[in-house]
Design an enzyme around this catalytic site. Structure first.
Site, mmCIF file in Angstrom:
data_model
loop_
_atom_site.group_PDB
_atom_site.id
_atom_site.type_symbol
_atom_site.label_atom_id
_atom_site.label_comp_id
_atom_site.label_asym_id
_atom_site.label_seq_id
_atom_site.Cartn_x
_atom_site.Cartn_y
_atom_site.Cartn_z
ATOM 1 N N TYR A 84 0.828 -1.214 0.000
ATOM 2 C CA TYR A 84 0.000 0.000 0.000
ATOM 3 C C TYR A 84 0.864 1.266 0.000
ATOM 4 C CZ TYR A 84 -4.126 -2.804 0.077
ATOM 5 O OH TYR A 84 -5.109 -3.692 -0.310
ATOM 6 N N HIS B 89 -14.554 0.222 -0.176
ATOM 7 C CA HIS B 89 -13.395 -0.640 0.070
ATOM 8 C C HIS B 89 -12.268 0.081 0.792
ATOM 9 C CE1 HIS B 89 -14.851 -3.326 -3.492
ATOM 10 N NE2 HIS B 89 -15.592 -3.461 -2.403
ATOM 11 N N GLY C 146 -16.914 2.000 -14.992
ATOM 12 C CA GLY C 146 -15.559 1.434 -14.898
ATOM 13 C C GLY C 146 -15.383 0.367 -13.851
ATOM 14 N N THR C 147 -16.310 -0.608 -13.843
ATOM 15 C CA THR C 147 -16.128 -1.741 -12.932
ATOM 16 C C THR C 147 -16.504 -3.024 -13.660
ATOM 17 O OG1 THR C 147 -16.828 -2.781 -10.844
ATOM 18 C CG2 THR C 147 -18.438 -1.361 -11.943
ATOM 19 N N SER C 148 -15.771 -4.112 -13.339
ATOM 20 C CA SER C 148 -16.029 -5.402 -13.996
ATOM 21 C C SER C 148 -17.221 -6.106 -13.353
ATOM 22 C CB SER C 148 -14.780 -6.277 -13.896
ATOM 23 O OG SER C 148 -14.413 -6.416 -12.521
ATOM 24 N N GLN D 294 -15.798 1.927 -5.278
ATOM 25 C CA GLN D 294 -15.000 0.783 -4.837
ATOM 26 C C GLN D 294 -13.526 1.198 -4.754
ATOM 27 O OE1 GLN D 294 -16.220 -3.151 -6.862
ATOM 28 N NE2 GLN D 294 -17.073 -1.577 -8.204
HETATM 29 N N1 APR Z 1 -12.772 3.936 -18.593
HETATM 30 C C1 APR Z 1 -13.781 3.204 -18.045
HETATM 31 N N2 APR Z 1 -13.650 1.908 -17.679
HETATM 32 C C2 APR Z 1 -12.457 1.330 -17.909
HETATM 33 C C3 APR Z 1 -11.352 2.013 -18.476
HETATM 34 C C4 APR Z 1 -11.549 3.378 -18.822
HETATM 35 N N3 APR Z 1 -10.569 4.104 -19.368
HETATM 36 N N4 APR Z 1 -10.309 1.141 -18.559
HETATM 37 C C5 APR Z 1 -10.745 -0.036 -18.045
HETATM 38 N N5 APR Z 1 -12.032 0.071 -17.678
HETATM 39 C C6 APR Z 1 -12.917 -0.933 -17.077
HETATM 40 C C7 APR Z 1 -12.608 -2.362 -17.466
HETATM 41 O O1 APR Z 1 -13.252 -2.692 -18.697
HETATM 42 C C8 APR Z 1 -13.225 -3.120 -16.292
HETATM 43 O O2 APR Z 1 -14.608 -3.390 -16.501
HETATM 44 O O3 APR Z 1 -12.745 -0.875 -15.680
HETATM 45 C C9 APR Z 1 -13.083 -2.148 -15.130
HETATM 46 C C10 APR Z 1 -11.971 -2.531 -14.172
HETATM 47 O O4 APR Z 1 -12.355 -3.730 -13.546
HETATM 48 P P1 APR Z 1 -11.502 -4.224 -12.296
HETATM 49 O O5 APR Z 1 -10.044 -4.099 -12.622
HETATM 50 O O6 APR Z 1 -12.055 -5.555 -11.899
HETATM 51 O O7 APR Z 1 -11.796 -3.136 -11.176
HETATM 52 P P2 APR Z 1 -13.053 -3.080 -10.224
HETATM 53 O O8 APR Z 1 -14.282 -3.585 -10.884
HETATM 54 O O9 APR Z 1 -13.089 -1.701 -9.661
HETATM 55 O O10 APR Z 1 -12.623 -4.095 -9.040
HETATM 56 C C11 APR Z 1 -13.486 -4.181 -7.930
HETATM 57 O O11 APR Z 1 -11.926 -5.624 -6.822
HETATM 58 O O12 APR Z 1 -9.795 -6.155 -6.206
HETATM 59 C C12 APR Z 1 -10.945 -5.569 -5.785
HETATM 60 O O13 APR Z 1 -11.101 -3.985 -4.088
HETATM 61 C C13 APR Z 1 -10.735 -4.138 -5.422
HETATM 62 O O14 APR Z 1 -12.301 -2.332 -5.618
HETATM 63 C C14 APR Z 1 -11.685 -3.393 -6.332
HETATM 64 C C15 APR Z 1 -12.703 -4.457 -6.695
#
Ligand code: APR
Length: 233
Positions: A53, A104, A177-179, A86
């Site tokens: 971190y 988070h 922007g989240t998976s 998140q």
């Molecule tokens: N603009 C918008 N979205 C984007 C971009 C961009 N420029 N680049 C990538 N992405 C999208 C990807 O397509 C994906 O759907 O952002 C998402 C990232 O997904 P993850 O890396 O899984 O991140 P997230 O969904 O925030 O993860 C959730 O997992 O590890 C834990 O605590 C951690 O908060 C995190 C949680």
């Protein structure tokens, strides 16, 4: 004013140079998540977690909010905006968002290991380490060791109930922007009322229910398009 609730993930900070977790080259490709971001990992090797971190914090302080973060601030002119994120970065706050709820945790904060209500914003003169880095030897004014103010995997998400209450009052609910693979955060969009308009901005969107308007673009472009849609209705 109508309620706009925005649920953001790592993707909104990607254009600020902050690595996402699961994209190609993502954080979890280079670090074993259960070693550096889980409750058991912290018990096993707290020094490794402090170091991990510290590294993320050093990158964050040189990053800047991007046009997507700023676009959400612009929407505060037309909506009562609540951001539920998140992300552990402080880019929403630095962009000027008025209401940010972290699910988070927060990278720029650490807390006492024994009294979780004792939270310290870094850099903090009250701590034995005055800068942005902490270690297993860092002590707070009460002599307690500290830990990152992060919700590790295997730990509860204390702000989730508040997030659900906000989602249930949304007139417009936006996911950016989240998976959508980490729960309970990923379930938030299902708490929006059936009457709410729901949007999902992501260049590589995960599967979502049919009523969700998908804007398959990067956050900076997608938020600009969303502002057009929402302010020209
Ligand atoms: N603009 C918008 N979205 C984007 C971009 C961009 N420029 N680049 C990538 N992405 C999208 C990807 O397509 C994906 O759907 O952002 C998402 C990232 O997904 P993850 O890396 O899984 O991140 P997230 O969904 O925030 O993860 C959730 O997992 O590890 C834990 O605590 C951690 O908060 C995190 C949680």
């Amino acid at each position: 004013m109508r309620n706009l609730v925005v649920s953001t993930g790592a993707g909104i900070s990607a254009e600020s140079g902050i690595t996402t977790f699961r994209d190609a080259g993502g954080l979890w490709e280079n670090y074993p998540v259960m070693d550096v971001a889980s409750h058991d990992g912290f018990l096993r090797d707290p020094a490794l977690i402090h170091k991990f971190y510290n590294g993320l914090r050093a990158k964050l302080v040189s990053a800047q909010p991007n046009a997507a973060h700023r676009g959400l601030v612009e929407l505060e002119k037309n909506f009562n905006v609540n951001v539920i994120t998140q992300n552990v970065d402080d880019l929403h706050e630095r962009a000027g968002s008025s209401n940010v709820l972290h699910l988070h945790g927060e990278l720029m904060k650490v807390r006492s290991l024994t009294h979780e209500e004792r939270v310290y914003q870094l850099p903090c003169n009250e701590l034995s380490d005055k800068g942005l880095e902490t270690s297993v030897d860092t002590r707070d004014p009460y002599g307690d060791a500290v830990r990152p103010h992060i919700v590790f995997f295997q730990e509860a998400v204390p702000n989730f109930d508040r997030a659900c209450m906000l989602a249930q009052k949304a007139d417009v609910f936006v996911v950016i922007g989240t998976s959508l693979v980490v729960y309970p955060a990923a379930s938030l969009l299902h708490y929006a009322p059936r009457s709410a308009e729901v949007y999902y901005i992501d260049p590589n969107p995960s599967a979502v229910p049919g009523h969700v308007h998908v804007i398959a673009k990067k956050a900076t472009e997608g938020v600009r398009e969303l502002i057009e849609i929402l302010t020209h209705k």
